[in-house]
Design a protein around this motif. Structure first.
Motif, PDB file in Angstrom:
ATOM      1  N   ILE A  61      27.974 -29.652-109.137  1.00 53.42           N
ATOM      2  CA  ILE A  61      29.256 -30.063-109.702  1.00 53.42           C
ATOM      3  C   ILE A  61      29.837 -28.911-110.511  1.00 53.42           C
ATOM      4  CG2 ILE A  61      30.399 -31.749-111.180  1.00 53.42           C
ATOM      5  CD1 ILE A  61      29.025 -33.009-108.768  1.00 53.42           C
ATOM      6  N   ASP A  62      31.112 -28.591-110.270  1.00 53.07           N
ATOM      7  CA  ASP A  62      31.806 -27.558-111.038  1.00 53.07           C
ATOM      8  C   ASP A  62      33.173 -28.081-111.440  1.00 53.07           C
ATOM      9  OD1 ASP A  62      29.972 -25.338-110.959  1.00 53.07           O
ATOM     10  OD2 ASP A  62      30.448 -25.158-108.828  1.00 53.07           O
ATOM     11  N   LEU A  63      33.596 -27.718-112.654  1.00 55.66           N
ATOM     12  CA  LEU A  63      34.938 -28.049-113.111  1.00 55.66           C
ATOM     13  C   LEU A  63      35.916 -27.125-112.408  1.00 55.66           C
ATOM     14  CD1 LEU A  63      36.815 -29.573-115.054  1.00 55.66           C
ATOM     15  CD2 LEU A  63      36.375 -27.778-116.718  1.00 55.66           C
ATOM     16  N   ALA A  64      36.820 -27.699-111.621  1.00 53.90           N
ATOM     17  CA  ALA A  64      37.778 -26.909-110.860  1.00 53.90           C
ATOM     18  C   ALA A  64      39.148 -26.860-111.515  1.00 53.90           C
ATOM     19  CB  ALA A  64      37.910 -27.468-109.435  1.00 53.90           C
ATOM     20  N   GLY A  65      39.452 -27.810-112.393  1.00 51.74           N
ATOM     21  CA  GLY A  65      40.758 -27.809-113.047  1.00 51.74           C
ATOM     22  C   GLY A  65      40.896 -28.942-114.036  1.00 51.74           C
ATOM     23  N   LEU A  66      41.870 -28.779-114.919  1.00 52.90           N
ATOM     24  CA  LEU A  66      42.146 -29.767-115.948  1.00 52.90           C
ATOM     25  C   LEU A  66      43.644 -29.730-116.224  1.00 52.90           C
ATOM     26  CD1 LEU A  66      40.515 -31.706-117.811  1.00 52.90           C
ATOM     27  CD2 LEU A  66      40.519 -29.881-119.493  1.00 52.90           C
ATOM     28  N   GLU A  67      44.315 -30.838-115.947  1.00 55.96           N
ATOM     29  CA  GLU A  67      45.768 -30.913-116.146  1.00 55.96           C
ATOM     30  C   GLU A  67      46.092 -32.048-117.110  1.00 55.96           C
ATOM     31  OE1 GLU A  67      47.513 -31.531-112.313  1.00 55.96           O
ATOM     32  OE2 GLU A  67      46.659 -29.693-111.491  1.00 55.96           O
ATOM     33  N   PRO A  68      47.065 -31.841-118.015  1.00 49.34           N
ATOM     34  CA  PRO A  68      47.423 -32.916-118.950  1.00 49.34           C
ATOM     35  C   PRO A  68      48.128 -34.072-118.237  1.00 49.34           C
ATOM     36  CG  PRO A  68      48.830 -30.996-119.268  1.00 49.34           C
ATOM     37  CD  PRO A  68      47.817 -30.616-118.236  1.00 49.34           C
ATOM     38  N   LEU A  69      47.872 -35.284-118.716  1.00 52.68           N
ATOM     39  CA  LEU A  69      48.537 -36.502-118.248  1.00 52.68           C
ATOM     40  C   LEU A  69      49.173 -37.187-119.454  1.00 52.68           C
ATOM     41  CD1 LEU A  69      45.794 -38.105-115.937  1.00 52.68           C
ATOM     42  CD2 LEU A  69      47.921 -37.012-115.208  1.00 52.68           C
ATOM     43  N   PRO A  70      50.190 -38.013-119.250  1.00 52.47           N
ATOM     44  CA  PRO A  70      50.757 -38.760-120.378  1.00 52.47           C
ATOM     45  C   PRO A  70      49.717 -39.709-120.970  1.00 52.47           C
ATOM     46  CG  PRO A  70      52.126 -38.982-118.405  1.00 52.47           C
ATOM     47  CD  PRO A  70      50.889 -38.268-118.005  1.00 52.47           C
ATOM     48  N   GLY A  71      49.634 -39.769-122.303  1.00 48.73           N
ATOM     49  CA  GLY A  71      48.684 -40.641-122.987  1.00 48.73           C
ATOM     50  C   GLY A  71      49.401 -41.811-123.631  1.00 48.73           C
ATOM     51  N   GLN A  72      48.624 -42.715-124.177  1.00 49.28           N
ATOM     52  CA  GLN A  72      49.147 -43.872-124.894  1.00 49.28           C
ATOM     53  C   GLN A  72      48.757 -43.740-126.361  1.00 49.28           C
ATOM     54  OE1 GLN A  72      50.891 -46.592-123.644  1.00 49.28           O
ATOM     55  NE2 GLN A  72      51.020 -45.436-121.744  1.00 49.28           N
ATOM     56  N   GLY A  73      49.706 -43.849-127.245  1.00 52.68           N
ATOM     57  CA  GLY A  73      49.390 -43.792-128.667  1.00 52.68           C
ATOM     58  C   GLY A  73      48.799 -42.446-129.049  1.00 52.68           C
ATOM     59  N   MET A  74      47.619 -42.488-129.652  1.00 53.95           N
ATOM     60  CA  MET A  74      47.004 -41.260-130.141  1.00 53.95           C
ATOM     61  C   MET A  74      45.929 -40.701-129.202  1.00 53.95           C
ATOM     62  SD  MET A  74      46.845 -42.237-134.187  1.00 53.95           S
ATOM     63  CE  MET A  74      45.516 -41.147-134.480  1.00 53.95           C
ATOM     64  N   GLU A  75      45.785 -41.282-128.015  1.00 55.77           N
ATOM     65  CA  GLU A  75      44.780 -40.773-127.097  1.00 55.77           C
ATOM     66  C   GLU A  75      45.322 -39.582-126.306  1.00 55.77           C
ATOM     67  OE1 GLU A  75      43.847 -43.899-124.353  1.00 55.77           O
ATOM     68  OE2 GLU A  75      45.661 -43.586-123.194  1.00 55.77           O
ATOM     69  N   MET A  76      44.408 -38.774-125.812  1.00 51.15           N
ATOM     70  CA  MET A  76      44.770 -37.665-124.927  1.00 51.15           C
ATOM     71  C   MET A  76      44.206 -37.974-123.550  1.00 51.15           C
ATOM     72  SD  MET A  76      44.068 -34.351-127.328  1.00 51.15           S
ATOM     73  CE  MET A  76      42.526 -34.943-128.000  1.00 51.15           C
ATOM     74  N   ARG A  77      44.987 -37.641-122.522  1.00 48.11           N
ATOM     75  CA  ARG A  77      44.533 -37.897-121.150  1.00 48.11           C
ATOM     76  C   ARG A  77      44.701 -36.638-120.322  1.00 48.11           C
ATOM     77  NH1 ARG A  77      43.276 -42.563-119.006  1.00 48.11           N
ATOM     78  NH2 ARG A  77      44.550 -42.330-117.167  1.00 48.11           N
ATOM     79  N   PHE A  78      43.744 -36.443-119.423  1.00 51.95           N
ATOM     80  CA  PHE A  78      43.749 -35.286-118.540  1.00 51.95           C
ATOM     81  C   PHE A  78      43.348 -35.723-117.141  1.00 51.95           C
ATOM     82  CE2 PHE A  78      42.853 -33.706-122.765  1.00 51.95           C
ATOM     83  CZ  PHE A  78      43.697 -32.613-122.862  1.00 51.95           C
TER      84      PHE A  78
END
Length: 159
Positions: free
Chosen positions: A31-48
């Motif tokens: 398993i390798d991390l190939a990418g990380l892109e921001p997504l819209p979150g709700q309230g104070m959470e962060m989503r990727f």
């Protein structure tokens, strides 16, 4: 009647042995991390949107129906994600799997507090663990670990 029971017992024993032989040992997934892109979150959470490159070093196709993962940084849980996507990782091949990842405000605060109280000397240890769902016998678990190296503070003089 007794010989019929013996024959039936022998057949069941052979069937059981052949079933056990089908559970051959498989090499772990890579398993390798190939990418990380921001997504819209709700309230104070962060989503990727986490993109994982999954390599299958085995001689059989891995079919999956769902993905779950957890990310621990510096010994503390940081993020988790699940996806109900379906797919296959080909034999001796690779696939790119995308999983929405959520970091709660509490998890982010806990990480920041831990870094402020005792900054790491040699990077932050991380553990990424998860599974590719495949039913009762087909679920494949995976783990990846390492160290995240933080950039040197801007206030340090350059040499």
């Amino acid at each position: 009647m007794s010989s019929l029971r013996h024959l039936l017992l022998c057949c069941l024993l052979l069937l059981g042995l052949s079933a056990c032989a089908s559970f051959t040992e498989r090499d772990p997934l890579r398993i390798d991390l190939a990418g990380l892109e921001p997504l819209p979150g709700q309230g104070m959470e962060m989503r990727f949107l986490l993109k994982l490159r999954v390599q299958n070093p085995n001689d059989e196709v891995i079919s999956y129906n769902g993905v779950a993962l957890d990310l621990t940084v510096n010994g503390q849980p940081l993020a988790s994600g699940v996806s109900d996507q379906r797919g296959e990782v080909p034999r001796f091949g690779e696939s790119l799997i995308e999983v929405p990842l959520t970091i709660s405000a509490f998890s982010a605060f806990r990480q920041a507090w831990g870094l402020s109280s005792r900054p790491p000397l040699e990077g932050l240890p991380y553990v990424l663990s998860g599974k590719l769902g495949g039913g009762l016998w087909g679920t494949r678990r995976f783990n990846d670990s390492g160290t995240l190296n933080l950039p040197a503070p801007l206030s340090q003089p350059r040499t």
